[in-house]
Design a protein around this motif. Structure first.
Motif, PDB file in Angstrom:
ATOM      1  N   ALA A  41      -2.127   1.530  -5.751  1.00  0.00           N
ATOM      2  CA  ALA A  41      -1.880   0.121  -5.278  1.00  0.00           C
ATOM      3  C   ALA A  41      -2.187  -0.865  -5.675  1.00  0.00           C
ATOM      4  O   ALA A  41      -1.647  -1.836  -6.072  1.00  0.00           O
ATOM      5  CB  ALA A  41      -2.366   0.830  -4.178  1.00  0.00           C
ATOM      6  N   LEU A  42      -3.556  -0.653  -7.090  1.00  0.00           N
ATOM      7  CA  LEU A  42      -3.919  -1.442  -6.943  1.00  0.00           C
ATOM      8  C   LEU A  42      -3.009  -2.055  -8.967  1.00  0.00           C
ATOM      9  O   LEU A  42      -2.800  -3.368  -9.118  1.00  0.00           O
ATOM     10  CB  LEU A  42      -5.312  -1.766  -7.593  1.00  0.00           C
ATOM     11  N   GLY A  43      -2.457  -1.591  -9.207  1.00  0.00           N
ATOM     12  CA  GLY A  43      -1.217  -1.747 -10.597  1.00  0.00           C
ATOM     13  C   GLY A  43      -0.178  -1.952  -9.540  1.00  0.00           C
ATOM     14  O   GLY A  43      -0.029  -2.658 -10.776  1.00  0.00           O
ATOM     15  N   ARG A  44       0.206  -1.833  -8.835  1.00  0.00           N
ATOM     16  CA  ARG A  44       1.381  -2.908  -8.369  1.00  0.00           C
ATOM     17  C   ARG A  44       1.050  -3.918  -8.018  1.00  0.00           C
ATOM     18  O   ARG A  44       1.758  -5.023  -7.616  1.00  0.00           O
ATOM     19  CB  ARG A  44       1.961  -1.632  -6.961  1.00  0.00           C
ATOM     20  N   THR A  45       0.153  -4.278  -6.957  1.00  0.00           N
ATOM     21  CA  THR A  45      -0.717  -5.494  -7.153  1.00  0.00           C
ATOM     22  C   THR A  45       0.072  -6.572  -8.730  1.00  0.00           C
ATOM     23  O   THR A  45      -0.226  -7.467  -8.522  1.00  0.00           O
ATOM     24  CB  THR A  45      -2.155  -5.309  -6.001  1.00  0.00           C
ATOM     25  N   TYR A  58      -2.054 -14.315  -3.119  1.00  0.00           N
ATOM     26  CA  TYR A  58      -2.535 -15.171  -1.475  1.00  0.00           C
ATOM     27  C   TYR A  58      -1.546 -15.872  -0.860  1.00  0.00           C
ATOM     28  O   TYR A  58      -1.622 -15.946   0.572  1.00  0.00           O
ATOM     29  CB  TYR A  58      -2.779 -17.035  -2.623  1.00  0.00           C
ATOM     30  N   THR A  59      -0.257 -15.418  -0.733  1.00  0.00           N
ATOM     31  CA  THR A  59       1.075 -15.456   0.649  1.00  0.00           C
ATOM     32  C   THR A  59       1.327 -13.568   0.209  1.00  0.00           C
ATOM     33  O   THR A  59       1.310 -12.700  -0.631  1.00  0.00           O
ATOM     34  CB  THR A  59       1.453 -16.901   0.204  1.00  0.00           C
ATOM     35  N   GLY A  60       2.018 -14.013   1.114  1.00  0.00           N
ATOM     36  CA  GLY A  60       2.753 -12.791   0.983  1.00  0.00           C
ATOM     37  C   GLY A  60       2.366 -11.321   1.542  1.00  0.00           C
ATOM     38  O   GLY A  60       1.013 -11.037   2.460  1.00  0.00           O
ATOM     39  N   GLU A  61       2.748 -10.553   1.055  1.00  0.00           N
ATOM     40  CA  GLU A  61       2.310  -8.701   1.390  1.00  0.00           C
ATOM     41  C   GLU A  61       0.568  -8.524   1.021  1.00  0.00           C
ATOM     42  O   GLU A  61      -0.265  -8.153   1.701  1.00  0.00           O
ATOM     43  CB  GLU A  61       3.040  -7.478   0.403  1.00  0.00           C
ATOM     44  N   ALA A  62       0.155  -9.053   0.138  1.00  0.00           N
ATOM     45  CA  ALA A  62      -1.146  -8.769  -0.703  1.00  0.00           C
ATOM     46  C   ALA A  62      -2.085  -9.130   0.460  1.00  0.00           C
ATOM     47  O   ALA A  62      -2.828  -8.933   1.028  1.00  0.00           O
ATOM     48  CB  ALA A  62      -1.462  -9.667  -2.308  1.00  0.00           C
ATOM     49  N   ALA A  63      -2.046 -11.040   0.370  1.00  0.00           N
ATOM     50  CA  ALA A  63      -2.745 -11.810   1.221  1.00  0.00           C
ATOM     51  C   ALA A  63      -2.636 -10.678   2.992  1.00  0.00           C
ATOM     52  O   ALA A  63      -3.590 -10.460   3.782  1.00  0.00           O
ATOM     53  CB  ALA A  63      -1.972 -12.838   1.013  1.00  0.00           C
ATOM     54  N   ASP A  64      -1.650 -10.476   3.538  1.00  0.00           N
ATOM     55  CA  ASP A  64      -1.689 -10.376   4.701  1.00  0.00           C
ATOM     56  C   ASP A  64      -1.866  -8.843   4.779  1.00  0.00           C
ATOM     57  O   ASP A  64      -2.751  -8.901   6.071  1.00  0.00           O
ATOM     58  CB  ASP A  64       0.487  -9.488   5.099  1.00  0.00           C
TER      59      ASP A  64
END
Length: 115
Positions: A41-45, A58-64
């Motif tokens: 998951a970290l690799g995808r991010t 800071y926005t989108g899927e990671a922030a959510d």
């Protein structure tokens, strides 16, 4: 095995949240020295950030996802907090004097790196 391996696994597991435990306590136990871990998951991010820049964090899927986890742990974070984040980019500079090296941060401007 090293003498510090799994010294306090119960304490670590008790203090770790579900998401933290999933990352750092594979199978519910402290990894042994030499164990190999992966964090897909970290690799995808990180790949998303590499492709799309700071907005991917800071926005989108990671922030959510971060806001959801933090709120679940009692935090008061919001997606607006993440979206409003800004940073000053700095570089470090050192100077050696006799036997001491001192470091300072220099704010990076739009021009070339400070000299």
């Amino acid at each position: 095995m090293g003498e510090c391996t799994n010294l306090f696994p119960g304490v670590v597991a008790a203090k770790a949240g579900t998401h933290t435990a999933a990352q750092f306590l594979p199978g519910g136990k402290v990894p042994d020295i030499g164990d190999i871990r992966t964090q897909p998951a970290l690799g995808r991010t990180l790949r998303r950030i590499a492709r799309h820049g700071r907005e991917a964090f800071y926005t989108g899927e990671a922030a959510d996802e971060m806001v959801s986890i933090l709120r679940g742990l009692g935090g008061a974070h919001s997606t607006d907090d993440f979206a409003a984040h800004s940073s000053d980019y700095v570089c470090s500079r050192s100077r050696r004097n006799t036997m001491i090296t001192t470091w300072s941060s220099v704010r990076r401007t739009g021009r070339a790196w400070p000299r």
